[in-house]
Write a protein that holds these residues in place. Structure first.
Motif, mmCIF file in Angstrom:
data_model
loop_
_atom_site.group_PDB
_atom_site.id
_atom_site.type_symbol
_atom_site.label_atom_id
_atom_site.label_comp_id
_atom_site.label_asym_id
_atom_site.label_seq_id
_atom_site.Cartn_x
_atom_site.Cartn_y
_atom_site.Cartn_z
ATOM 1 N N SER A 1 0.616 -1.037 -0.070
ATOM 2 C CA SER A 1 -0.049 0.019 0.014
ATOM 3 C C SER A 1 0.830 1.194 0.169
ATOM 4 N N SER A 2 0.261 2.463 -0.489
ATOM 5 C CA SER A 2 1.019 3.375 -0.393
ATOM 6 C C SER A 2 0.113 4.831 -0.434
ATOM 7 N N THR A 3 0.419 5.809 0.294
ATOM 8 C CA THR A 3 -0.052 7.046 0.095
ATOM 9 C C THR A 3 0.434 7.588 -0.954
ATOM 10 N N ALA A 4 -0.129 8.861 -1.288
ATOM 11 C CA ALA A 4 0.188 9.498 -2.687
ATOM 12 C C ALA A 4 0.047 11.084 -2.561
ATOM 13 N N CYS A 5 0.846 11.676 -3.354
ATOM 14 C CA CYS A 5 0.726 13.090 -3.450
ATOM 15 C C CYS A 5 1.378 13.391 -4.974
ATOM 16 N N ILE A 6 0.386 13.652 -5.696
ATOM 17 C CA ILE A 6 0.634 14.087 -6.973
ATOM 18 C C ILE A 6 0.049 15.406 -7.303
ATOM 19 N N LEU A 7 1.173 15.937 -7.828
ATOM 20 C CA LEU A 7 0.900 17.456 -8.585
ATOM 21 C C LEU A 7 1.034 17.604 -9.969
#
Length: 169
Positions: A1-7
């Motif tokens: 699993s992974s958190t995400a921050c996409i810009l």
């Protein structure tokens, strides 16, 4: 699993679109001040939203959170020249307070911010050197803070609010 921050940044419009899930986050700093901090999403303390794929035959499927991309928090910002975006995971934000991060950015980039853009068009390598130094300083600060057993960290403060006693980040 992974958190995400996409810009995603449009060079033509200057609009930054963001999608964040969990406790990876970003800061938008303008004129040396925090303008925006993306929110952390958690089911409960130390259990951030995460993109998770669990095999169908895995036991106890119902014990796991299965957050989806559609659960991400979305935001848009009209950027200006001189804005600074700090993008990091919980490994940074669990150990370094937002105010500390902004202070480091301001200290490391004080010779950069406010300069005429034409100066950087002629000496892009100097700008890159400042950004590399800032990245190292931020990383080293998070590492140093994570190894200090006496430090009250953002993580330990959140733990205390949840009724737990934890150190570090």
């Amino acid at each position: 699993s992974s958190t995400a921050c996409i810009l995603s940044l449009s060079k033509t419009s200057g609009i930054l679109n963001a999608a964040t899930l969990g406790d990876s986050a970003y800061l938008l700093i303008r004129n040396g001040q925090l303008l925006y901090e993306s929110p952390s999403q958690q089911h409960f303390f130390n259990c951030p939203y995460q993109l998770t794929i669990i095999p169908e035959d895995f036991p106890n499927q119902k014990l796991y959170f299965k957050d989806r991309p559609s659960d991400a928090y979305q935001a848009s910002h009209q950027l200006q020249d001189g804005d600074v975006i700090l993008l990091a995971t919980d490994g940074f934000f669990d150990n370094v307070f937002t105010e500390e991060a902004v202070s480091i950015v301001n200290k490391e980039l004080r010779d950069v911010i406010g300069r005429d853009r034409k100066v950087w068009d002629n000496d892009f390598e100097e700008l890159r050197a400042h950004v590399r130094k800032l990245s190292r300083t931020l990383t080293n600060t998070a590492r140093r803070c994570s190894m200090d057993p006496k430090r009250v960290s953002p993580f330990s403060q959140s733990a205390k609010k949840s009724g737990e006693s934890r150190i570090g980040g």
